[in-house]
Design a protein around this motif. Structure first.
Motif, mmCIF file in Angstrom:
data_model
loop_
_atom_site.group_PDB
_atom_site.id
_atom_site.type_symbol
_atom_site.label_atom_id
_atom_site.label_comp_id
_atom_site.label_asym_id
_atom_site.label_seq_id
_atom_site.Cartn_x
_atom_site.Cartn_y
_atom_site.Cartn_z
ATOM 1 N N THR A 46 0.829 -1.207 0.000
ATOM 2 C CA THR A 46 0.000 0.000 0.000
ATOM 3 C C THR A 46 0.861 1.254 0.000
ATOM 4 N N LEU A 47 1.858 1.294 0.860
ATOM 5 C CA LEU A 47 2.699 2.492 0.959
ATOM 6 C C LEU A 47 3.536 2.708 -0.297
ATOM 7 N N ARG A 48 4.037 1.643 -0.893
ATOM 8 C CA ARG A 48 4.811 1.791 -2.128
ATOM 9 C C ARG A 48 3.954 2.328 -3.262
ATOM 10 N N THR A 49 2.674 2.017 -3.238
ATOM 11 C CA THR A 49 1.768 2.568 -4.239
ATOM 12 C C THR A 49 1.640 4.080 -4.096
ATOM 13 N N LEU A 50 1.670 4.561 -2.863
ATOM 14 C CA LEU A 50 1.512 5.997 -2.616
ATOM 15 C C LEU A 50 2.686 6.812 -3.152
ATOM 16 N N VAL A 51 3.870 6.210 -3.214
ATOM 17 C CA VAL A 51 5.042 6.944 -3.708
ATOM 18 C C VAL A 51 5.449 6.450 -5.102
ATOM 19 N N ASP A 52 4.556 5.720 -5.760
ATOM 20 C CA ASP A 52 4.733 5.284 -7.146
ATOM 21 C C ASP A 52 5.942 4.369 -7.336
ATOM 22 N N VAL A 53 6.302 3.626 -6.286
ATOM 23 C CA VAL A 53 7.320 2.592 -6.459
ATOM 24 C C VAL A 53 6.719 1.397 -7.183
ATOM 25 N N ILE A 54 5.459 1.090 -6.862
ATOM 26 C CA ILE A 54 4.703 0.103 -7.614
ATOM 27 C C ILE A 54 3.385 0.743 -8.027
ATOM 28 N N GLY A 72 5.276 13.037 -10.253
ATOM 29 C CA GLY A 72 6.704 13.185 -10.518
ATOM 30 C C GLY A 72 7.481 13.753 -9.347
ATOM 31 N N ALA A 73 8.615 14.398 -9.683
ATOM 32 C CA ALA A 73 9.520 14.928 -8.659
ATOM 33 C C ALA A 73 8.861 16.024 -7.829
ATOM 34 N N ARG A 74 7.975 16.780 -8.444
ATOM 35 C CA ARG A 74 7.305 17.869 -7.716
ATOM 36 C C ARG A 74 6.509 17.327 -6.530
ATOM 37 N N LEU A 75 5.794 16.241 -6.758
ATOM 38 C CA LEU A 75 5.020 15.640 -5.674
ATOM 39 C C LEU A 75 5.935 14.983 -4.650
ATOM 40 N N ARG A 76 6.981 14.301 -5.126
ATOM 41 C CA ARG A 76 7.875 13.609 -4.195
ATOM 42 C C ARG A 76 8.558 14.565 -3.229
ATOM 43 N N TYR A 101 20.546 14.293 -0.631
ATOM 44 C CA TYR A 101 19.097 14.193 -0.498
ATOM 45 C C TYR A 101 18.450 15.564 -0.342
ATOM 46 N N ALA A 102 19.124 16.481 0.330
ATOM 47 C CA ALA A 102 18.591 17.832 0.479
ATOM 48 C C ALA A 102 18.445 18.504 -0.883
ATOM 49 N N GLY A 103 19.403 18.251 -1.778
ATOM 50 C CA GLY A 103 19.310 18.815 -3.114
ATOM 51 C C GLY A 103 18.152 18.247 -3.905
ATOM 52 N N VAL A 104 17.767 17.013 -3.595
ATOM 53 C CA VAL A 104 16.660 16.368 -4.299
ATOM 54 C C VAL A 104 15.319 16.761 -3.699
ATOM 55 N N SER A 105 15.248 16.787 -2.367
ATOM 56 C CA SER A 105 13.960 16.967 -1.698
ATOM 57 C C SER A 105 13.543 18.421 -1.565
ATOM 58 N N GLY A 106 14.516 19.335 -1.551
ATOM 59 C CA GLY A 106 14.149 20.737 -1.405
ATOM 60 C C GLY A 106 14.874 21.380 -0.242
ATOM 61 N N PRO A 149 8.433 17.958 5.297
ATOM 62 C CA PRO A 149 7.455 17.765 4.221
ATOM 63 C C PRO A 149 6.020 17.844 4.736
ATOM 64 N N GLU A 150 5.105 18.078 3.828
ATOM 65 C CA GLU A 150 3.688 18.107 4.192
ATOM 66 C C GLU A 150 3.208 16.731 4.658
ATOM 67 N N LEU A 151 3.796 15.683 4.066
ATOM 68 C CA LEU A 151 3.354 14.328 4.355
ATOM 69 C C LEU A 151 4.564 13.441 4.628
ATOM 70 N N LEU A 152 4.505 12.697 5.720
ATOM 71 C CA LEU A 152 5.522 11.692 6.046
ATOM 72 C C LEU A 152 4.901 10.311 5.890
ATOM 73 N N ILE A 153 5.536 9.470 5.066
ATOM 74 C CA ILE A 153 5.105 8.091 4.876
ATOM 75 C C ILE A 153 6.212 7.202 5.421
ATOM 76 N N LEU A 154 5.958 6.535 6.525
ATOM 77 C CA LEU A 154 6.997 5.843 7.281
ATOM 78 C C LEU A 154 6.632 4.371 7.420
ATOM 79 N N ASP A 155 7.416 3.519 6.771
ATOM 80 C CA ASP A 155 7.145 2.088 6.748
ATOM 81 C C ASP A 155 8.096 1.381 7.716
#
Length: 315
Positions: A46-54, A72-76, A101-106, A149-155
């Motif tokens: 379920t969580l991987r679906t939310l971040v488009d891994v699957i 895409g990257a904007r949402l991530r 990672y800071a350069g990627v995430s913002g 981030p606005e949303l944290l998804i923690l598995d």
């Protein structure tokens, strides 16, 4: 935005095996939502679906108002994600990895990465490959939290962490919620959910079998009790304890003039404590059973029935 996460009719199959079956889930802004269940329940899928891994076999998924397949990257960049199987390797230091990672995430506030590292107790000057599993997990938590981030998804975010660091992590989750962030926390550790979640869904066999606030689900109503009592033999202890309300699976062992007991108690613990007060109690341990036991005891009939239905569908 009514919900930060909207999942409707999510279905994911791997060949003939159904990992997630017609799942509906809605997470409100500024809350901690716990997704719990035994291993293999479908949490990670379920969580991987939310971040488009699957990608889903069918159904609709929206995260922060967008379809993850097109965000895409904007949402991530609006999401902090810790995967269930975190793999960090390399000769670079923790500092350099987090800078990447800071350069990627913002944007990351000056000094905030170092503050998180100090709170979690990880040395960022060491090469990543030299770190223990627990310290690598701390790096994973830092990269998820550091850009606020606005949303944290923690598995399974506390995997490999010692109890003191787990406590720090739970404080970080509560602070994120207080700051208006939304947290989706997947775990098989019931106590983590009890201490942090506003709402919780119990997942078993790829389906949500119960949801609501933690107290309404009664997940904490089953406890395991162990005790040692003096001045009693096993037969005497059994006569007193076996009919105590809620006590099941009573096991008694006599040794050196004392009796060791083990039992599971559903509901209030007070009747058993009062029964034990007739004896001299050497020690007493009351602990929650593992999450899988709780789910199977409280929702076992429903999950078993649905599991058989799914097997029939797959044939």
């Amino acid at each position: 935005m009514n919900s930060v996460i909207d999942i409707t009719g999510l279905h994911k199959r791997y060949g003939r095996r159904t990992a997630v079956h017609s799942l509906d889930m809605h997470v409100k802004p500024g809350t901690v939502y716990g997704l719990i269940g035994p291993n293999g329940a479908g949490k990670t899928t379920t969580l991987r679906t939310l971040v488009d891994v699957i990608r889903p076999t069918s159904g609709a998924v929206r995260v922060l108002g967008e379809d993850p397949r097109h965000g895409g990257a904007r949402l991530r960049r609006r999401i902090g994600y810790v995967p269930g199987e975190l793999r960090l390797e390399g000769r670079i230091t923790g500092h350099r990895m987090l800078s990447f990672y800071a350069g990627v995430s913002g944007p990351v506030a000056r000094g905030y990465t170092a503050e998180l590292a100090e709170r979690l107790g990880v040395d960022l000057s060491r090469p990543v490959r030299s770190l223990s599993k627990g310290n690598k997990q701390k790096l994973g938590l830092i990269q998820a939290f550091m850009h606020r981030p606005e949303l944290l998804i923690l598995d399974e975010p506390t995997s490999g962490l010692d109890p003191l660091v787990q406590r720090v992590f739970l404080t970080m989750v509560r602070e994120a919620r207080d700051a208006g962030q939304t947290v989706l926390l997947s775990s098989h550790v019931l106590s983590e959910i009890q201490q942090t979640a506003d709402e919780v869904a119990v997942l078993a066999n790829g389906r949500i079998v119960a949801d609501g606030d933690v107290s309404s689900l009664r997940l904490g109503s089953v406890r395991r009790v162990r005790a040692g009592i003096e001045q009693a033999d096993a037969a005497q202890a059994r006569a007193v304890l076996e009919n105590v309300p809620g006590v099941e699976g009573l096991e008694l062992t006599a040794s050196d003039g004392a009796v060791r007991l083990s039992a599971t108690v559903e509901g209030g613990i007070d009747p058993l404590v009062k029964a034990l007060a007739r004896f001299t109690v050497q020690d007493l341990t009351i602990e929650e059973p593992d999450l899988e036991e709780s789910v199977l005891r409280l929702y076992g009939n429903e999950t078993t029935t649905r599991s058989h239905e799914d097997e029939g569908d797959a044939r």
